[in-house]
Enzyme design. Structure first.
Site, mmCIF file in Angstrom:
data_model
loop_
_atom_site.group_PDB
_atom_site.id
_atom_site.type_symbol
_atom_site.label_atom_id
_atom_site.label_comp_id
_atom_site.label_asym_id
_atom_site.label_seq_id
_atom_site.Cartn_x
_atom_site.Cartn_y
_atom_site.Cartn_z
ATOM 1 N N GLY A 9 0.830 -1.193 0.000
ATOM 2 C CA GLY A 9 0.000 0.000 0.000
ATOM 3 C C GLY A 9 0.862 1.240 0.000
ATOM 4 N N CYS A 10 0.336 2.304 0.542
ATOM 5 C CA CYS A 10 1.052 3.572 0.590
ATOM 6 C C CYS A 10 2.387 3.412 1.302
ATOM 7 C CB CYS A 10 0.191 4.607 1.320
ATOM 8 S SG CYS A 10 1.050 6.146 1.659
ATOM 9 N N PHE A 11 3.454 3.871 0.680
ATOM 10 C CA PHE A 11 4.766 3.676 1.299
ATOM 11 C C PHE A 11 4.941 4.464 2.583
ATOM 12 C CE2 PHE A 11 6.560 6.187 -2.608
ATOM 13 C CZ PHE A 11 6.054 7.398 -2.151
ATOM 14 N N TRP A 12 4.171 5.525 2.789
ATOM 15 C CA TRP A 12 4.262 6.258 4.058
ATOM 16 C C TRP A 12 3.890 5.340 5.219
ATOM 17 C CZ3 TRP A 12 0.672 10.816 2.312
ATOM 18 C CH2 TRP A 12 1.334 11.592 1.353
ATOM 19 N N CYS A 13 2.858 4.522 5.014
ATOM 20 C CA CYS A 13 2.393 3.612 6.060
ATOM 21 C C CYS A 13 3.396 2.492 6.319
ATOM 22 C CB CYS A 13 1.052 2.996 5.662
ATOM 23 S SG CYS A 13 -0.297 4.168 5.490
#
Length: 172
Positions: A9-13
């Protein structure tokens, strides 16, 4: 030092989760698995480059194992939804493990097989490491720099709570 490359998913997460683990010395957000050379965030978000948002993890295998990293990876995202994590939809958010060698491939496949034996419909891709392109600098350590940003504030804390409750022994 060893390395791992995961997309969940989102790489920030994903980055925020792995930065909490002992033995993890560096996490770099970026892009892998696409057709465009040197993609940027806007191109990847449109879904036209075929890249996944990923994190490149450098870790000390004397402090944390690849199998431990796999456990955290599978527990902190949904490996049963194709091209989607929460409200993030598209191939760039796919669940993917890129392996660096045959040992990583075998460990990841064994983990996937174990989850499938529990009647989970695992859609995580398993493939050899392609070229990794680091994301723009403003994406690196994004949650640490932007803890009150709306998406981060909504999506990341539940993952960190799960990490801390389930993997306390792996925390820094």
């Amino acid at each position: 030092m060893q390395q791992a490359l995961f997309g969940g998913g989102c790489f920030w997460c994903v980055e925020a989760v792995f930065l909490e683990l002992r033995g993890v010395t560096k996490v770099t957000s970026g892009y892998a698995g696409g057709i465009t050379q040197n993609p940027n965030y806007e191109e990847v978000c449109k879904g036209d480059t075929q890249h996944a948002e990923v994190v490149h993890i450098e870790y000390d295998e004397n402090q944390i194992s690849y199998n431990d990293l796999l456990g955290v990876f599978f527990a902190t995202h949904d490996p049963t939804t194709l091209n989607r994590q929460g409200n993030d939809i598209g191939t760039q958010y796919r669940s993917v493990i890129y392996y660096y060698d045959e040992d990583q491939k075998q460990q990841a496949q064994a983990f996937i097989d174990e989850l499938k034996a529990e009647d989970l419909n695992i859609v995580t891709e398993l493939t050899s490491v392609p070229t990794f392109f680091p994301a723009e600098e403003y994406h690196q350590n994004y949650y640490e720099k932007n803890p009150t940003q709306g998406f981060c504030n909504f999506s990341i804390p539940p993952k960190l709570i799960k990490l801390r409750s389930k993997f306390q022994d792996l925390m820094k």
